[in-house]
Design a protein around this motif. Structure first.
Motif, PDB file in Angstrom:
ATOM      1  N   ARG A  42      -3.105  -7.153   5.941  1.00 29.44           N
ATOM      2  CA  ARG A  42      -2.213  -5.997   6.006  1.00 29.44           C
ATOM      3  C   ARG A  42      -1.176  -6.030   4.890  1.00 29.44           C
ATOM      4  O   ARG A  42      -0.877  -5.009   4.255  1.00 29.44           O
ATOM      5  CB  ARG A  42      -1.525  -5.989   7.377  1.00 29.44           C
ATOM      6  N   GLU A  43      -0.635  -7.217   4.618  1.00 27.46           N
ATOM      7  CA  GLU A  43       0.372  -7.342   3.570  1.00 27.46           C
ATOM      8  C   GLU A  43      -0.210  -6.978   2.206  1.00 27.46           C
ATOM      9  O   GLU A  43       0.403  -6.241   1.431  1.00 27.46           O
ATOM     10  CB  GLU A  43       0.920  -8.775   3.537  1.00 27.46           C
ATOM     11  N   VAL A  44      -1.395  -7.509   1.908  1.00 31.76           N
ATOM     12  CA  VAL A  44      -2.027  -7.222   0.624  1.00 31.76           C
ATOM     13  C   VAL A  44      -2.376  -5.738   0.527  1.00 31.76           C
ATOM     14  O   VAL A  44      -2.114  -5.081  -0.491  1.00 31.76           O
ATOM     15  CB  VAL A  44      -3.277  -8.095   0.420  1.00 31.76           C
ATOM     16  N   ALA A  45      -2.968  -5.191   1.587  1.00 37.22           N
ATOM     17  CA  ALA A  45      -3.373  -3.783   1.570  1.00 37.22           C
ATOM     18  C   ALA A  45      -2.172  -2.857   1.396  1.00 37.22           C
ATOM     19  O   ALA A  45      -2.204  -1.923   0.584  1.00 37.22           O
ATOM     20  CB  ALA A  45      -4.126  -3.444   2.851  1.00 37.22           C
ATOM     21  N   ASP A  46      -1.106  -3.123   2.139  1.00 39.90           N
ATOM     22  CA  ASP A  46       0.078  -2.252   2.040  1.00 39.90           C
ATOM     23  C   ASP A  46       0.672  -2.292   0.642  1.00 39.90           C
ATOM     24  O   ASP A  46       1.079  -1.251   0.094  1.00 39.90           O
ATOM     25  CB  ASP A  46       1.134  -2.685   3.067  1.00 39.90           C
ATOM     26  N   ARG A  47       0.735  -3.465   0.046  1.00 41.27           N
ATOM     27  CA  ARG A  47       1.305  -3.602  -1.289  1.00 41.27           C
ATOM     28  C   ARG A  47       0.466  -2.827  -2.320  1.00 41.27           C
ATOM     29  O   ARG A  47       1.018  -2.125  -3.178  1.00 41.27           O
ATOM     30  CB  ARG A  47       1.379  -5.087  -1.660  1.00 41.27           C
ATOM     31  N   LEU A  48      -0.852  -2.943  -2.195  1.00 41.20           N
ATOM     32  CA  LEU A  48      -1.724  -2.264  -3.149  1.00 41.20           C
ATOM     33  C   LEU A  48      -1.759  -0.757  -2.910  1.00 41.20           C
ATOM     34  O   LEU A  48      -1.833   0.030  -3.858  1.00 41.20           O
ATOM     35  CB  LEU A  48      -3.134  -2.848  -3.075  1.00 41.20           C
ATOM     36  N   LEU A  49      -1.704  -0.336  -1.662  1.00 44.28           N
ATOM     37  CA  LEU A  49      -1.658   1.094  -1.357  1.00 44.28           C
ATOM     38  C   LEU A  49      -0.400   1.729  -1.946  1.00 44.28           C
ATOM     39  O   LEU A  49      -0.442   2.827  -2.513  1.00 44.28           O
ATOM     40  CB  LEU A  49      -1.705   1.311   0.155  1.00 44.28           C
ATOM     41  N   GLU A  50       0.724   1.027  -1.824  1.00 42.35           N
ATOM     42  CA  GLU A  50       1.979   1.539  -2.376  1.00 42.35           C
ATOM     43  C   GLU A  50       1.893   1.635  -3.899  1.00 42.35           C
ATOM     44  O   GLU A  50       2.328   2.629  -4.499  1.00 42.35           O
ATOM     45  CB  GLU A  50       3.125   0.615  -1.965  1.00 42.35           C
ATOM     46  N   ARG A  51       1.321   0.622  -4.526  1.00 41.83           N
ATOM     47  CA  ARG A  51       1.180   0.625  -5.981  1.00 41.83           C
ATOM     48  C   ARG A  51       0.245   1.747  -6.438  1.00 41.83           C
ATOM     49  O   ARG A  51       0.527   2.455  -7.411  1.00 41.83           O
ATOM     50  CB  ARG A  51       0.627  -0.734  -6.424  1.00 41.83           C
ATOM     51  N   ALA A  52      -0.865   1.939  -5.710  1.00 37.07           N
ATOM     52  CA  ALA A  52      -1.823   2.988  -6.064  1.00 37.07           C
ATOM     53  C   ALA A  52      -1.217   4.372  -5.879  1.00 37.07           C
ATOM     54  O   ALA A  52      -1.425   5.275  -6.707  1.00 37.07           O
ATOM     55  CB  ALA A  52      -3.093   2.840  -5.217  1.00 37.07           C
ATOM     56  N   THR A  62       0.385  15.896  -6.017  1.00 36.75           N
ATOM     57  CA  THR A  62      -0.231  16.169  -4.708  1.00 36.75           C
ATOM     58  C   THR A  62      -1.315  15.167  -4.336  1.00 36.75           C
ATOM     59  O   THR A  62      -2.000  15.323  -3.324  1.00 36.75           O
ATOM     60  CB  THR A  62      -0.833  17.586  -4.692  1.00 36.75           C
ATOM     61  N   ALA A  63      -1.497  14.131  -5.147  1.00 33.82           N
ATOM     62  CA  ALA A  63      -2.484  13.091  -4.815  1.00 33.82           C
ATOM     63  C   ALA A  63      -1.965  12.248  -3.649  1.00 33.82           C
ATOM     64  O   ALA A  63      -0.750  12.181  -3.393  1.00 33.82           O
ATOM     65  CB  ALA A  63      -2.744  12.207  -6.031  1.00 33.82           C
ATOM     66  N   ASP A  64      -2.881  11.610  -2.940  1.00 37.40           N
ATOM     67  CA  ASP A  64      -2.491  10.650  -1.913  1.00 37.40           C
ATOM     68  C   ASP A  64      -3.514   9.518  -1.869  1.00 37.40           C
ATOM     69  O   ASP A  64      -4.533   9.565  -2.565  1.00 37.40           O
ATOM     70  CB  ASP A  64      -2.333  11.313  -0.537  1.00 37.40           C
ATOM     71  N   VAL A  65      -3.226   8.486  -1.108  1.00 37.95           N
ATOM     72  CA  VAL A  65      -4.128   7.341  -1.011  1.00 37.95           C
ATOM     73  C   VAL A  65      -4.331   6.989   0.452  1.00 37.95           C
ATOM     74  O   VAL A  65      -3.477   7.290   1.303  1.00 37.95           O
ATOM     75  CB  VAL A  65      -3.594   6.107  -1.778  1.00 37.95           C
ATOM     76  N   LEU A  66      -5.449   6.375   0.732  1.00 38.49           N
ATOM     77  CA  LEU A  66      -5.691   5.863   2.079  1.00 38.49           C
ATOM     78  C   LEU A  66      -6.625   4.664   2.000  1.00 38.49           C
ATOM     79  O   LEU A  66      -7.385   4.502   1.041  1.00 38.49           O
ATOM     80  CB  LEU A  66      -6.264   6.940   2.997  1.00 38.49           C
ATOM     81  N   PHE A  86      -8.910   4.436  -1.379  1.00 35.70           N
ATOM     82  CA  PHE A  86      -9.389   5.717  -1.899  1.00 35.70           C
ATOM     83  C   PHE A  86      -8.188   6.539  -2.371  1.00 35.70           C
ATOM     84  O   PHE A  86      -7.224   6.732  -1.625  1.00 35.70           O
ATOM     85  CB  PHE A  86     -10.184   6.467  -0.836  1.00 35.70           C
ATOM     86  N   VAL A  87      -8.284   6.975  -3.606  1.00 36.70           N
ATOM     87  CA  VAL A  87      -7.230   7.797  -4.211  1.00 36.70           C
ATOM     88  C   VAL A  87      -7.743   9.228  -4.235  1.00 36.70           C
ATOM     89  O   VAL A  87      -8.711   9.546  -4.926  1.00 36.70           O
ATOM     90  CB  VAL A  87      -6.912   7.313  -5.638  1.00 36.70           C
ATOM     91  N   ARG A  88      -7.088  10.087  -3.459  1.00 34.27           N
ATOM     92  CA  ARG A  88      -7.588  11.451  -3.293  1.00 34.27           C
ATOM     93  C   ARG A  88      -6.794  12.421  -4.167  1.00 34.27           C
ATOM     94  O   ARG A  88      -5.566  12.468  -4.119  1.00 34.27           O
ATOM     95  CB  ARG A  88      -7.502  11.872  -1.824  1.00 34.27           C
TER      96      ARG A  88
END
Length: 483
Positions: A42-52, A62-66, A86-88
């Motif tokens: 969770r820590e790694v995923a959250d950090r990378l999601l925020e960076r992405a 208007t892009a988002d990530v999930l 995924f970067v939408r």
């Protein structure tokens, strides 16, 4: 039945249930990620999601990530290390710009990452032991509007998140481990097995691991499931629950059909081969009848020895022939379909020339090998060629004239009501055919054909011992086959 017999049957049934639960509980304890592993992921995923997300919105507000895939849905097996981001981007963005933004976001998210290509490029890398994919896609209203396969994935995640609870997620993990144990897990084109998404849908559809096994044990392909009742046209037969269906055309001809709940035009199980559907059925019955932990553990055979190979060849009395060449520099999803096409073409070419293919396989590592086991390796110097019946005058006269003056042919003569000639056979050994240019007349994969044009070696009989060093395990599986 006596009361004593009834009690005995009931005790046997309870023992079977207890054994099944004991085995699955033991496996579950082994494969369930513990709290520490979940927290690290969770820590790694959250950090990378925020960076992405920061990198994406810098380029497109208007892009988002999930997060997608099994780690997003809590269905991953302990030790698996995949995080899919995924970067939408909005659908009005053109594809070229999406690809450029996607790579830029990927490299900012994973500075040490590298580019790979599926339907369009994406960035892959490793962070703290986790394998990370940063994949661009379009943010669409419906999966039926997709422009590439990756656009579906966010819909899959949303659909399953609404349906998977902790108990079903645990059963998904059990099912995945079972499929890994029997060698039927993975939608890559080498395995052609059950994908993670397909596994999750099956567990949801049947309500758990054991109900899925009980159903699969009695499947009669073609098996069809339609989780959202999309109402695709279906042919006469039976559904997964044994229901009758209408006598109308079915769009899919695969042995297992699972209509994608997010896209009614797609069979989620399309890649799953008939072999793997049957394999799942066989081992489902085996686990239900005699539960044991070994069915969840992939079997890795000892490499075949030269002595074992000689014993098999003497015992079988067949003639193996192998074509060996440098493996093309392709990813497996490109290489193995080409190997299969080439295997089909070569076996057909051998069968057509009377060499009676017994069994065959194709494997690849640094080199690639197409191995064909023949029931007949040599043929007579002549072959019979049946002409038309004599009373079919125009065709019969043409056949007769074609061979009447051929000094190398016997006949033409009459056998029954038709002309027959016995003419020289082009190849009297399989080896001669495989070493000739006629090999390139059969259907070969494009890169396989190029590799064979450069150089290849034909091995016959005990000469295939030369394959043992590189393919000892594959030959062990070939000569000691299991379901």
């Amino acid at each position: 039945m006596s009361e004593e017999d009834a009690d005995s049957d009931e005790n046997d049934r309870k023992t079977g249930v207890d054994d099944f639960e004991a085995v699955t509980d033991a496996i579950h304890d082994r494969i369930k990620p513990d709290a520490e592993e979940r927290e690290r992921l969770r820590e790694v995923a959250d950090r990378l999601l925020e960076r992405a997300e920061a990198a994406a919105t810098d380029r497109c507000p208007t892009a988002d990530v999930l997060q997608a895939g099994s780690t997003a849905r809590g269905t991953w097996i302990s030790g698996d290390r995949d995080i899919d981001i995924f970067v939408r981007f909005p659908p009005d963005l053109d594809r070229k710009t999406l690809e450029r933004y996607g790579l830029e976001v990927g490299h900012e998210t994973l500075p040490e990452g590298h580019e790979e290509y599926a339907e369009h490029p994406y960035v892959k890398g490793t962070v703290e032991g986790f394998d990370i994919d940063v994949v661009p896609c379009f943010r669409l209203e419906s999966a039926t509007e997709i422009r590439s396969a990756v656009d579906r994935t966010p819909f899959h995640t949303k659909y399953l998140e609404a349906r998977l609870d902790d108990e079903l997620a645990a059963d998904v993990r059990l099912t995945k481990q079972f499929l890994k144990g029997i060698g039927a897990y993975g939608s890559d084109l080498r395995t052609r097995g059950f994908s993670g998404y397909l596994t999750e849908l099956l567990v949801c559809e049947y309500g758990g691991f054991r109900p899925l096994l009980e159903a699969a044990a009695n499947w009669h392909p073609q098996v069809e499931l339609d989780p959202e009742d999309h109402g695709k046209e279906r042919k006469t037969g039976s559904t997964s629950r044994g229901e009758s269906v209408d006598d109308v055309a079915l769009s899919f001809d695969d042995p297992l059909v699972v209509i994608d709940p997010t896209d009614p035009e797609r069979n989620v199980a399309a890649v799953c081969s008939a072999d793997n559907v049957a394999r799942f059925q066989h081992y489902a019955r085996a686990l239900l009848e005699e539960p044991h932990i070994e069915l969840f553990e992939p079997e890795i055979p000892d490499p075949l020895t030269a002595a074992d190979l000689r014993e098999h060849l003497e015992r079988r009395g067949t003639t193996p022939v192998a074509i060996r060449f440098d493996a093309p520099d392709l990813v497996e999803d490109q290489l193995y379909p080409q190997l299969q096409k080439s295997l089909d073409g070569i076996t057909m070419g051998l069968d057509d020339r009377g060499f009676d293919v017994f069994r065959a396989t194709a494997v690849a590592d640094d080199t690639a090998v197409i191995l064909v086991e023949l029931a007949v390796s040599e043929r007579p110097a002549v072959e019979r060629h049946d002409g038309p019946p004599v009373h079919v005058r125009s065709h019969a006269e043409g056949f007769y004239e074609s061979y009447a003056d051929d000094p190398d042919a016997y006949g033409p003569f009459i056998d029954g009501d038709r002309y027959v000639t016995e003419r020289p056979r082009e190849f009297t050994t399989a080896e001669a055919f495989l070493e000739s240019d006629r090999l390139f007349d059969v259907g070969l994969g494009a890169h396989i054909e190029t590799g064979l044009e450069d150089e290849y070696t034909v091995l016959v009989g005990d000469e295939i011992a030369a394959l043992l060093e590189e393919f000892g395990q594959e030959l062990a599986r070939y000569f000691d086959p299991t379901p």
